[in-house]
Scaffold this motif. Structure first.
Motif, PDB file in Angstrom:
ATOM      1  N   PRO A  63       1.227  -8.112  -6.208  1.00 53.02           N
ATOM      2  CA  PRO A  63       1.145  -8.192  -4.914  1.00 53.02           C
ATOM      3  C   PRO A  63       1.786  -6.521  -4.066  1.00 53.02           C
ATOM      4  O   PRO A  63       1.265  -6.405  -3.103  1.00 53.02           O
ATOM      5  N   LYS A  64       2.986  -6.249  -4.799  1.00 53.11           N
ATOM      6  CA  LYS A  64       3.543  -4.982  -4.367  1.00 53.11           C
ATOM      7  C   LYS A  64       2.564  -3.852  -4.614  1.00 53.11           C
ATOM      8  O   LYS A  64       2.409  -2.942  -3.640  1.00 53.11           O
ATOM      9  N   THR A  65       1.733  -3.547  -5.587  1.00 48.90           N
ATOM     10  CA  THR A  65       0.992  -2.602  -5.755  1.00 48.90           C
ATOM     11  C   THR A  65      -0.461  -2.696  -5.047  1.00 48.90           C
ATOM     12  O   THR A  65      -1.160  -1.720  -4.773  1.00 48.90           O
ATOM     13  N   LEU A  66      -0.789  -3.754  -4.673  1.00 47.44           N
ATOM     14  CA  LEU A  66      -2.123  -4.220  -3.787  1.00 47.44           C
ATOM     15  C   LEU A  66      -1.765  -3.882  -2.490  1.00 47.44           C
ATOM     16  O   LEU A  66      -2.974  -3.586  -1.810  1.00 47.44           O
ATOM     17  N   GLU A  67      -0.546  -4.060  -1.825  1.00 50.22           N
ATOM     18  CA  GLU A  67      -0.258  -4.050  -0.422  1.00 50.22           C
ATOM     19  C   GLU A  67      -0.653  -2.659   0.179  1.00 50.22           C
ATOM     20  O   GLU A  67      -1.194  -2.672   1.385  1.00 50.22           O
ATOM     21  N   PRO A  68      -0.513  -1.508  -0.382  1.00 47.84           N
ATOM     22  CA  PRO A  68      -0.721  -0.291   0.132  1.00 47.84           C
ATOM     23  C   PRO A  68      -2.483  -0.209   0.500  1.00 47.84           C
ATOM     24  O   PRO A  68      -2.735   0.700   1.257  1.00 47.84           O
ATOM     25  N   PHE A  69      -3.155  -1.035   0.071  1.00 49.65           N
ATOM     26  CA  PHE A  69      -4.632  -1.003   0.210  1.00 49.65           C
ATOM     27  C   PHE A  69      -5.174  -1.939   1.267  1.00 49.65           C
ATOM     28  O   PHE A  69      -6.029  -2.537   1.116  1.00 49.65           O
ATOM     29  N   ASN A  70      -4.403  -1.528   2.374  1.00 50.98           N
ATOM     30  CA  ASN A  70      -4.550  -2.663   3.407  1.00 50.98           C
ATOM     31  C   ASN A  70      -5.624  -2.243   4.695  1.00 50.98           C
ATOM     32  O   ASN A  70      -5.594  -2.746   5.721  1.00 50.98           O
ATOM     33  N   GLY A  71      -6.080  -0.884   4.416  1.00 48.73           N
ATOM     34  CA  GLY A  71      -7.028  -0.328   5.335  1.00 48.73           C
ATOM     35  C   GLY A  71      -6.470   0.298   6.611  1.00 48.73           C
ATOM     36  O   GLY A  71      -6.989   1.220   7.241  1.00 48.73           O
ATOM     37  N   LYS A  72      -5.219   0.400   6.653  1.00 45.63           N
ATOM     38  CA  LYS A  72      -4.611   1.099   7.674  1.00 45.63           C
ATOM     39  C   LYS A  72      -4.415   2.677   7.376  1.00 45.63           C
ATOM     40  O   LYS A  72      -4.629   3.006   6.317  1.00 45.63           O
ATOM     41  N   ASP A  73      -4.700   3.308   8.687  1.00 46.40           N
ATOM     42  CA  ASP A  73      -4.953   4.852   8.436  1.00 46.40           C
ATOM     43  C   ASP A  73      -6.227   5.096   7.812  1.00 46.40           C
ATOM     44  O   ASP A  73      -6.163   6.282   6.830  1.00 46.40           O
ATOM     45  N   GLY A  74      -7.168   4.269   7.798  1.00 47.77           N
ATOM     46  CA  GLY A  74      -8.655   4.766   7.443  1.00 47.77           C
ATOM     47  C   GLY A  74      -8.591   4.660   5.587  1.00 47.77           C
ATOM     48  O   GLY A  74      -9.509   5.044   5.242  1.00 47.77           O
ATOM     49  N   GLY A  75      -7.649   4.138   4.937  1.00 45.84           N
ATOM     50  CA  GLY A  75      -7.577   4.322   3.617  1.00 45.84           C
ATOM     51  C   GLY A  75      -8.654   2.726   3.266  1.00 45.84           C
ATOM     52  O   GLY A  75      -9.185   2.217   3.703  1.00 45.84           O
ATOM     53  N   ARG A  76      -8.499   2.887   1.659  1.00 44.58           N
ATOM     54  CA  ARG A  76      -9.376   1.830   0.979  1.00 44.58           C
ATOM     55  C   ARG A  76      -8.701   0.463   1.358  1.00 44.58           C
ATOM     56  O   ARG A  76      -7.601   0.203   1.653  1.00 44.58           O
ATOM     57  N   ILE A  77      -9.535  -0.561   1.359  1.00 43.95           N
ATOM     58  CA  ILE A  77      -9.307  -1.819   1.741  1.00 43.95           C
ATOM     59  C   ILE A  77      -9.468  -2.780   0.405  1.00 43.95           C
ATOM     60  O   ILE A  77     -10.612  -2.834  -0.177  1.00 43.95           O
ATOM     61  N   LEU A  78      -8.598  -3.365  -0.293  1.00 45.34           N
ATOM     62  CA  LEU A  78      -8.600  -4.120  -1.372  1.00 45.34           C
ATOM     63  C   LEU A  78      -7.866  -5.641  -0.967  1.00 45.34           C
ATOM     64  O   LEU A  78      -7.137  -5.613  -0.357  1.00 45.34           O
ATOM     65  N   LEU A  79      -8.894  -6.597  -1.624  1.00 39.95           N
ATOM     66  CA  LEU A  79      -7.981  -7.813  -1.668  1.00 39.95           C
ATOM     67  C   LEU A  79      -8.348  -8.745  -2.775  1.00 39.95           C
ATOM     68  O   LEU A  79      -9.286  -8.525  -3.523  1.00 39.95           O
ATOM     69  N   ALA A  80      -7.417  -9.654  -3.229  1.00 39.10           N
ATOM     70  CA  ALA A  80      -7.250 -10.397  -4.382  1.00 39.10           C
ATOM     71  C   ALA A  80      -7.875 -11.627  -4.050  1.00 39.10           C
ATOM     72  O   ALA A  80      -7.356 -12.405  -3.254  1.00 39.10           O
TER      73      ALA A  80
END
Length: 146
Positions: A63-80
């Protein structure tokens, strides 16, 4: 049994003319050449795509390593969901920060999908281990699996 062919009736004449016309176009097809070369082929044709899609690599997420991929600042978006991580960057309108599934971005969305709830309480905290989902009912598990 005697076979007779009579062109005296109008229907037989029309069918015979249609069959001859169809056979002529099958045997002698019309070949038309374009007057101009399409612009995408002027420099030659290449079967290579303009850019290669991003390569998907096998990686374990917490959960901690997945959190940065939330799409804020135009980044990638991952969800599990149920232990499988999905790259939903292409659906930024739905899964991005302002989308209807935006709270699932960068998180384990298994319980929220199973219960069909967008509440923050349905998400696993990033400081806790992955949700075991043991208390879900069979119909909720079916919801989660889609």
């Amino acid at each position: 049994m005697v076979f007779s062919f009579n062109l005296g009736t109008p229907i037989n004449t029309a069918l015979f003319a249609y069959i001859l016309y169809s056979v002529q176009h099958i045997v002698f097809p019309t070949i038309s050449r374009p007057k101009t070369i399409p612009h995408e082929f002027k420099s030659g044709y290449s079967w290579m795509p303009k850019s290669h899609p991003p390569t998907v690599l096998f990686k374990n997420y917490s959960p901690k390593t997945l959190e940065p991929f939330n799409g804020k600042d135009g980044g990638r978006i991952l969800l599990a969901i149920n232990g499988i991580v999905f790259d939903v960057t292409a659906g930024r309108n739905f899964y991005g920060p302002n989308g209807m599934y935006g709270n699932f971005a960068g998180r384990d969305a298994s319980r929220g999908m199973a219960k069909q709830s967008f509440d923050i309480e349905m998400l696993t905290s990033v400081d806790q281990p992955i949700d075991s989902l043991e208390d879900l009912k069979p119909d909720e598990i079916d919801n989660m699996k889609g």
